[in-house]
Design an enzyme around this catalytic site. Sequence first.
Site, mmCIF file in Angstrom:
data_model
loop_
_atom_site.group_PDB
_atom_site.id
_atom_site.type_symbol
_atom_site.label_atom_id
_atom_site.label_comp_id
_atom_site.label_asym_id
_atom_site.label_seq_id
_atom_site.Cartn_x
_atom_site.Cartn_y
_atom_site.Cartn_z
ATOM 1 N N CYS A 61 -51.036 9.856 38.633
ATOM 2 C CA CYS A 61 -50.932 8.444 39.003
ATOM 3 C C CYS A 61 -49.620 7.866 38.459
ATOM 4 O O CYS A 61 -49.408 7.830 37.242
ATOM 5 C CB CYS A 61 -52.130 7.703 38.411
ATOM 6 S SG CYS A 61 -52.149 5.958 38.794
ATOM 7 N N GLU A 99 -56.596 4.496 51.654
ATOM 8 C CA GLU A 99 -57.978 4.694 51.168
ATOM 9 C C GLU A 99 -59.018 4.270 52.200
ATOM 10 O O GLU A 99 -60.163 4.690 52.131
ATOM 11 C CB GLU A 99 -58.203 3.895 49.871
ATOM 12 C CG GLU A 99 -57.383 4.382 48.704
ATOM 13 C CD GLU A 99 -58.200 5.127 47.646
ATOM 14 O OE1 GLU A 99 -59.422 4.981 47.634
ATOM 15 O OE2 GLU A 99 -57.578 5.862 46.852
HETATM 16 N N1 DGL Z 1 -52.441 6.360 42.171
HETATM 17 C C1 DGL Z 1 -51.606 5.213 42.086
HETATM 18 C C2 DGL Z 1 -50.157 5.568 41.867
HETATM 19 O O1 DGL Z 1 -49.739 6.702 42.023
HETATM 20 C C3 DGL Z 1 -51.727 4.363 43.308
HETATM 21 C C4 DGL Z 1 -53.063 3.739 43.535
HETATM 22 C C5 DGL Z 1 -53.382 2.586 42.634
HETATM 23 O O2 DGL Z 1 -52.788 1.493 42.781
HETATM 24 O O3 DGL Z 1 -54.237 2.797 41.820
HETATM 25 O O4 DGL Z 1 -49.390 4.685 41.526
#
Ligand code: DGL
Length: 265
Positions: free
Chosen positions: A70, A155
């Site tokens: 993430c 999503e």
């Molecule tokens: N997984 C997050 C990222 O790579 C994106 C999704 C979110 O905002 O949680 O920044």
Amino acid sequence: MKIGVFDSGLGGLAIAQAIMHRLPQYDYLYLGDTKRVPYGGRSQESIHEFTSQALNYLFEHDCQVVILACNTASAEALRKSQQEYLPRHYPSRRVLGVIIPTAEACFEPGGASRIGVLATPSTVESKAYERELLRQNPLAQVIQVPAPLLVPIVENDGRKYVDPILDDYLAPLLDEQVDRIVLGCTHYCLLKAEIRNKVSIPVISQDEVIPEKFADYLNRHPEIEALLSRGGAAEYHVTDVTSGYLQFAKELTQSEIQLKKVTLT
Ligand code: DGL
């Protein structure tokens, strides 16, 4: 011991799958915080709290090394996790982020000078990409655009609506004549084909970058690699399961993976 891959939701599966494809011999535990996704609009305190809980979970479940797939968690919580959490709780384990390796990929080969970054609002606000890109090339120009609608679109199976939204997000980068675009969010890997169709410059997608960088990390750290078990197994744990998530995971992995519901504390 396993390799842990953490994401705020299921978008990180794209990166996890690419890593597993590159390094199939190891055992993996994927953790997606589907109950609290998206992280991208949350405060730094919340992101740090959620990331610490995820690390606790993955280390308690026998992960030697955790990749924070993430970007939002990497931007907001990686440094604190490495400097404060690990020494206090798990000094022999490792946490790796995705921003440094992704920034490195922008300058390979040949190097870019004007780099466009698409990321969540929180990652943009953290300036983590800007800092890292400028650290690697102080002469680079970095233009960042927050793209808050892309995660919900991915999503919620909304890709058929994405065209005008992408045009809108890409316009400021193209106006600034960037010579490379970084997709600074796990979910954006799933839109790379649509984005590449719209531009004629290289687009850096993390599913194509992180596996090789991680393989290189393991080569450079044989003491960590030696601790990894080699069963070729993968488990997928999430904090909420819905039929939509099951469908999304199936489409993304092109397989019937089992999502196990777990609680983070
Ligand atoms: N997984 C997050 C990222 O790579 C994106 C999704 C979110 O905002 O949680 O920044």
